[in-house]
Scaffold this active site. Structure first.
Site, PDB file in Angstrom:
ATOM      1  N   LYS A   9       0.834  -1.201   0.000  1.00  0.00           N
ATOM      2  CA  LYS A   9       0.000   0.000   0.000  1.00  0.00           C
ATOM      3  C   LYS A   9       0.876   1.262   0.000  1.00  0.00           C
ATOM      4  O   LYS A   9       2.099   1.172   0.217  1.00  0.00           O
ATOM      5  CB  LYS A   9      -0.941  -0.069   1.205  1.00  0.00           C
ATOM      6  CG  LYS A   9      -1.947  -1.236   1.116  1.00  0.00           C
ATOM      7  CD  LYS A   9      -2.801  -1.338   2.373  1.00  0.00           C
ATOM      8  CE  LYS A   9      -3.847  -2.450   2.248  1.00  0.00           C
ATOM      9  NZ  LYS A   9      -4.666  -2.583   3.477  1.00  0.00           N
ATOM     10  N   TYR A  49     -11.972  -2.883  -3.747  1.00  0.00           N
ATOM     11  CA  TYR A  49     -12.556  -3.081  -2.418  1.00  0.00           C
ATOM     12  C   TYR A  49     -14.085  -3.148  -2.450  1.00  0.00           C
ATOM     13  O   TYR A  49     -14.735  -2.891  -1.430  1.00  0.00           O
ATOM     14  CB  TYR A  49     -12.085  -1.978  -1.467  1.00  0.00           C
ATOM     15  CG  TYR A  49     -10.690  -2.206  -0.903  1.00  0.00           C
ATOM     16  CD1 TYR A  49     -10.379  -3.372  -0.197  1.00  0.00           C
ATOM     17  CD2 TYR A  49      -9.690  -1.252  -1.065  1.00  0.00           C
ATOM     18  CE1 TYR A  49      -9.110  -3.584   0.318  1.00  0.00           C
ATOM     19  CE2 TYR A  49      -8.405  -1.458  -0.541  1.00  0.00           C
ATOM     20  CZ  TYR A  49      -8.127  -2.623   0.154  1.00  0.00           C
ATOM     21  OH  TYR A  49      -6.876  -2.837   0.671  1.00  0.00           O
ATOM     22  N   ASN A 112      -1.966  -0.263   7.353  1.00  0.00           N
ATOM     23  CA  ASN A 112      -1.428  -1.603   7.632  1.00  0.00           C
ATOM     24  C   ASN A 112      -0.565  -2.169   6.501  1.00  0.00           C
ATOM     25  O   ASN A 112      -0.359  -3.367   6.385  1.00  0.00           O
ATOM     26  CB  ASN A 112      -2.536  -2.563   8.074  1.00  0.00           C
ATOM     27  CG  ASN A 112      -3.572  -2.824   7.002  1.00  0.00           C
ATOM     28  OD1 ASN A 112      -3.461  -2.292   5.889  1.00  0.00           O
ATOM     29  ND2 ASN A 112      -4.561  -3.640   7.305  1.00  0.00           N
ATOM     30  N   HIS A 115      -1.672  -5.527   1.338  1.00  0.00           N
ATOM     31  CA  HIS A 115      -2.891  -6.290   1.056  1.00  0.00           C
ATOM     32  C   HIS A 115      -2.507  -7.673   0.544  1.00  0.00           C
ATOM     33  O   HIS A 115      -1.542  -7.816  -0.201  1.00  0.00           O
ATOM     34  CB  HIS A 115      -3.714  -5.579  -0.039  1.00  0.00           C
ATOM     35  CG  HIS A 115      -4.774  -6.465  -0.644  1.00  0.00           C
ATOM     36  ND1 HIS A 115      -6.022  -6.604  -0.087  1.00  0.00           N
ATOM     37  CD2 HIS A 115      -4.748  -7.292  -1.723  1.00  0.00           C
ATOM     38  CE1 HIS A 115      -6.730  -7.472  -0.815  1.00  0.00           C
ATOM     39  NE2 HIS A 115      -5.976  -7.900  -1.818  1.00  0.00           N
ATOM     40  N   GLU A 126      -8.749 -10.646  -8.267  1.00  0.00           N
ATOM     41  CA  GLU A 126      -7.849  -9.506  -8.073  1.00  0.00           C
ATOM     42  C   GLU A 126      -6.725  -9.515  -9.107  1.00  0.00           C
ATOM     43  O   GLU A 126      -6.351  -8.455  -9.634  1.00  0.00           O
ATOM     44  CB  GLU A 126      -7.300  -9.512  -6.637  1.00  0.00           C
ATOM     45  CG  GLU A 126      -8.396  -9.194  -5.622  1.00  0.00           C
ATOM     46  CD  GLU A 126      -8.004  -9.393  -4.157  1.00  0.00           C
ATOM     47  OE1 GLU A 126      -8.868  -9.145  -3.301  1.00  0.00           O
ATOM     48  OE2 GLU A 126      -6.857  -9.796  -3.875  1.00  0.00           O
TER      49      GLU A 126
HETATM   50  P1  DAT Z   1      -7.438  -7.540   5.078  1.00  0.00           P
HETATM   51  O1  DAT Z   1      -6.688  -6.388   4.447  1.00  0.00           O
HETATM   52  O2  DAT Z   1      -6.667  -8.116   6.233  1.00  0.00           O
HETATM   53  O3  DAT Z   1      -7.866  -8.579   4.075  1.00  0.00           O
HETATM   54  P2  DAT Z   1     -10.209  -6.648   5.069  1.00  0.00           P
HETATM   55  O4  DAT Z   1     -10.292  -7.210   3.682  1.00  0.00           O
HETATM   56  O5  DAT Z   1     -11.244  -7.051   6.048  1.00  0.00           O
HETATM   57  O6  DAT Z   1      -8.774  -6.944   5.727  1.00  0.00           O
HETATM   58  O7  DAT Z   1     -10.243  -5.058   4.993  1.00  0.00           O
HETATM   59  C1  DAT Z   1      -9.506  -4.377   3.992  1.00  0.00           C
HETATM   60  C2  DAT Z   1      -8.799  -3.208   4.630  1.00  0.00           C
HETATM   61  O8  DAT Z   1      -9.765  -2.310   5.178  1.00  0.00           O
HETATM   62  C3  DAT Z   1      -7.887  -3.574   5.806  1.00  0.00           C
HETATM   63  O9  DAT Z   1      -6.604  -3.971   5.382  1.00  0.00           O
HETATM   64  C4  DAT Z   1      -7.864  -2.313   6.586  1.00  0.00           C
HETATM   65  C5  DAT Z   1      -9.252  -1.733   6.371  1.00  0.00           C
HETATM   66  N1  DAT Z   1     -10.141  -2.101   7.485  1.00  0.00           N
HETATM   67  C6  DAT Z   1     -10.672  -3.323   7.728  1.00  0.00           C
HETATM   68  N2  DAT Z   1     -11.421  -3.332   8.844  1.00  0.00           N
HETATM   69  C7  DAT Z   1     -11.390  -2.057   9.305  1.00  0.00           C
HETATM   70  C8  DAT Z   1     -11.946  -1.391  10.434  1.00  0.00           C
HETATM   71  N3  DAT Z   1     -12.725  -2.043  11.292  1.00  0.00           N
HETATM   72  N4  DAT Z   1     -11.660  -0.075  10.591  1.00  0.00           N
HETATM   73  C9  DAT Z   1     -10.878   0.592   9.714  1.00  0.00           C
HETATM   74  N5  DAT Z   1     -10.297   0.027   8.635  1.00  0.00           N
HETATM   75  C10 DAT Z   1     -10.554  -1.275   8.433  1.00  0.00           C
HETATM   76 MG    MG Z   2      -9.220  -8.475   2.521  1.00  0.00          MG
END
Ligand code: DAT
Ligand code: MG
Length: 148
Positions: A9, A49, A112, A115, A126
């Protein structure tokens, strides 16, 4: 062989973590099958997303992903989707184990660093979205030294 989509990212790129992150996947034994530095626009980020479009953090997430260039990659290997997620660590860096990428390099969930696809099916989607140009086809000569 299984493939996954991994994206460093904008914070990972800005913080100079590209080499470190690529090194972790490389040293594990996975094979790099696609790589590009790319800035994506809002509609592309929203497509990536799309599954999260109803979430309250969706807009902030899209802003973050379009805030600078990202490094998009295809990594290949046995169980690379699941193992890739383990190398990355839990979504919230507060819960990511030390030794994982997020555990070692991140603090906030909204920064974080990386991805990784969460299933073989999302990886397929993807990779098709991020690499519409057919990726290079090559085989590592190390295969017999990594797989029995
Ligand atoms: P991951 O990236 O571990 O697959 P995800 O697909 O559930 O997680 O979510 C995509 C991104 O969205 C994640 O890397 C960070 C953000 N995100 C997820 N849950 C969140 C939350 N509760 N508050 C803020 N950002 C969040
Ligand atoms: Mg995810």
């Amino acid at each position: 062989m299984e493939q996954t989509f991994i994206m460093i990212k904008p914070d990972g790129v800005q913080r100079g973590l590209v080499g470190e992150i690529i090194g972790r996947f490389e040293k594990k034994g996975f094979n790099l099958k696609g790589l590009k530095l790319i800035s994506v626009d809002r509609s592309f980020a929203e497509k990536h997303y799309a599954d999260l479009s109803a979430k309250p953090f969706f807009n902030g997430l899209v802003e973050y992903i379009i805030s600078g260039p990202v490094v998009a990659m295809i990594w290949e290997g046995k169980n690379v989707v699941t193992t890739g997620r383990k190398i990355i660590g839990a979504t919230n860096p507060a819960e990511s184990a030390p030794g994982t990428i997020r555990g070692d390099f991140a603090i906030d969930i909204g920064r974080n660093v990386i991805h990784g696809s969460d299933s073989v099916e999302s990886a397929r989607k993807e990779i098709a979205l991020w690499f519409p140009e057919c990726p290079v086809n090559w085989q590592s000569s190390l295969h017999p030294w990594i797989y029995e």
